[in-house]
Design a protein around this motif. Structure first.
Motif, short mmCIF file in Angstrom:
data_model
loop_
_atom_site.label_atom_id
_atom_site.label_comp_id
_atom_site.label_asym_id
_atom_site.label_seq_id
_atom_site.Cartn_x
_atom_site.Cartn_y
_atom_site.Cartn_z
N ARG A 130 1.23 34.04 47.22
CA ARG A 130 0.42 35.09 46.61
C ARG A 130 -0.96 34.53 46.28
NH1 ARG A 130 3.22 39.22 42.74
NH2 ARG A 130 3.77 39.91 44.85
N THR A 131 -1.99 35.33 46.54
CA THR A 131 -3.37 34.93 46.28
C THR A 131 -3.90 35.70 45.09
OG1 THR A 131 -3.75 34.42 48.62
CG2 THR A 131 -5.69 34.76 47.24
N TRP A 132 -4.53 34.96 44.19
CA TRP A 132 -5.10 35.54 42.97
C TRP A 132 -6.61 35.35 42.97
CZ3 TRP A 132 -1.82 38.11 39.72
CH2 TRP A 132 -0.45 37.85 39.87
N ASP A 226 3.32 41.77 38.69
CA ASP A 226 3.04 41.87 40.11
C ASP A 226 1.55 41.86 40.42
OD1 ASP A 226 4.82 41.67 42.12
OD2 ASP A 226 5.28 43.80 42.28
N ASN A 227 0.74 42.27 39.46
CA ASN A 227 -0.69 42.46 39.74
C ASN A 227 -1.63 41.67 38.85
OD1 ASN A 227 -0.20 44.53 41.76
ND2 ASN A 227 0.33 45.88 40.06
N GLU A 228 -1.16 41.16 37.71
CA GLU A 228 -2.06 40.54 36.74
C GLU A 228 -1.56 39.16 36.31
OE1 GLU A 228 -3.66 44.02 33.95
OE2 GLU A 228 -1.47 44.13 34.27
N LEU A 229 -2.53 38.27 36.14
CA LEU A 229 -2.25 36.92 35.68
C LEU A 229 -3.31 36.52 34.67
CD1 LEU A 229 -0.92 34.07 35.81
CD2 LEU A 229 -2.38 33.60 37.80
N THR A 230 -2.90 36.32 33.42
CA THR A 230 -3.82 35.86 32.38
C THR A 230 -3.38 34.48 31.92
OG1 THR A 230 -4.30 38.11 31.61
CG2 THR A 230 -4.81 36.30 30.10
N ILE A 231 -4.28 33.53 32.05
CA ILE A 231 -4.04 32.13 31.72
C ILE A 231 -4.89 31.75 30.52
CG2 ILE A 231 -4.29 29.75 32.54
CD1 ILE A 231 -3.82 30.80 35.38
N VAL A 232 -4.35 30.96 29.61
CA VAL A 232 -5.12 30.53 28.45
C VAL A 232 -4.97 29.03 28.23
CG1 VAL A 232 -4.81 32.78 27.35
CG2 VAL A 232 -3.32 30.87 26.69
N LYS A 247 -4.90 39.55 44.76
CA LYS A 247 -5.90 39.94 45.73
C LYS A 247 -5.47 41.23 46.42
CE LYS A 247 -8.54 38.25 49.72
NZ LYS A 247 -8.74 37.13 50.67
N GLY A 248 -6.37 42.22 46.43
CA GLY A 248 -6.08 43.52 47.01
C GLY A 248 -5.75 44.58 45.97
#
Length: 251
Positions: A130-132, A226-232, A247-248
């Motif tokens: 998966r590409t982010w 499935d659609n969001e990634l929040t890193i801290v 991506k997309g």
């Protein structure tokens, strides 16, 4: 004077008696070659990620190298999480030195038990990957910055995609194709690394590379679907935040 001499020398004798080198000296010196080694590597029927190892060569100390780990047990059971072809190396240590042989095995699928947590699939989409990218169109307008210790979006220092400079087009790719693979593409240059994901602590560590505009630390994941990634990066009463999306995907 003799009293102090014996107090000094006795511990040395004790240490010498425990020296593993002496154990090796007591071992036979067979003229083994790789063809002489006797051992078995057996995969479990219906679950070939599970592999049984057994040394059958007398008078040697075994050592197994199975890519994702090692063992020095006479008999051991290991789990290989990834699909693919692997060479398991068997070393037989004798007084005359090590002798090595290897056996090729094939694992059919990534281990469904090992990767059962949904976070693995959200982050990587398994073998496919998966590409982010930056969440440039996130409704709050800010995809990078910092805030209070429990912030889920930038609060104090707020950076929109328009201020990311040449990092705005950066892409991260995670996959489980034979390893914990990670790549980042910046200005057309792709850097490869590896990642580790702790699904209990929900932490992410990348080696050999970093996330876009990263700080080279172990990051916490506060949102992953499935659609969001929040890193801290968690601090004492503060945190830096990176907001990405698949991506997309469009908000």
């Amino acid at each position: 004077m003799k009293k102090y001499f014996f107090l000094f020398i006795l511990p040395l004798c004790w240490l010498a008696a425990c020296d593993p080198k002496e154990d090796r000296e007591d071992m036979p010196r067979p003229a083994y070659t790789s063809k002489d080694l006797q051992y078995s590597i057996t995969q479990q029927a219906g679950y070939d990620n599970r592999v049984m190892l057994e040394n059958k060569t007398p008078g040697v100390i075994p050592y197994w190298d199975y890519i994702v780990g090692v063992s020095n047990r006479q008999k051991d059971t290991i789990v290989l999480p990834f699909a693919g072809d692997f060479f398991i190396k068997f070393y037989a240590y004798t007084k005359g030195g090590p002798v090595v042989d290897s056996t090729k095995i094939t694992v059919t699928n990534n281990d469904p038990n090992y990767f059962h947590n949904p976070a693995w699939n959200f982050l990587t989409d398994g073998v496919a990957g998966r590409t982010w990218v930056w969440a440039a169109d996130v409704p709050t307008g800010f995809c990078f910055g910092n805030g209070s210790g429990a912030a889920t979006t930038p609060e104090w220092w707020q950076v929109p995609a328009s201020q990311l400079g040449d990092a705005v087009a950066d892409e991260m790719h995670f996959d489980l194709d034979g390893a914990y693979n990670y790549t980042i593409t910046h200005n057309g240059v792709t850097t490869k690394g590896l990642f580790s994901l702790d699904t209990t602590a929900m932490s992410l560590k990348i080696t050999g590379a970093d996330i876009p505009k990263g700080n080279g630390v172990t990051y916490n994941i506060v949102k992953l679907n499935d659609n969001e990634l929040t890193i801290v990066q968690q601090g004492d009463g503060w945190r830096d935040l990176w907001l990405f999306k698949r991506k997309g995907y469009n908000y």
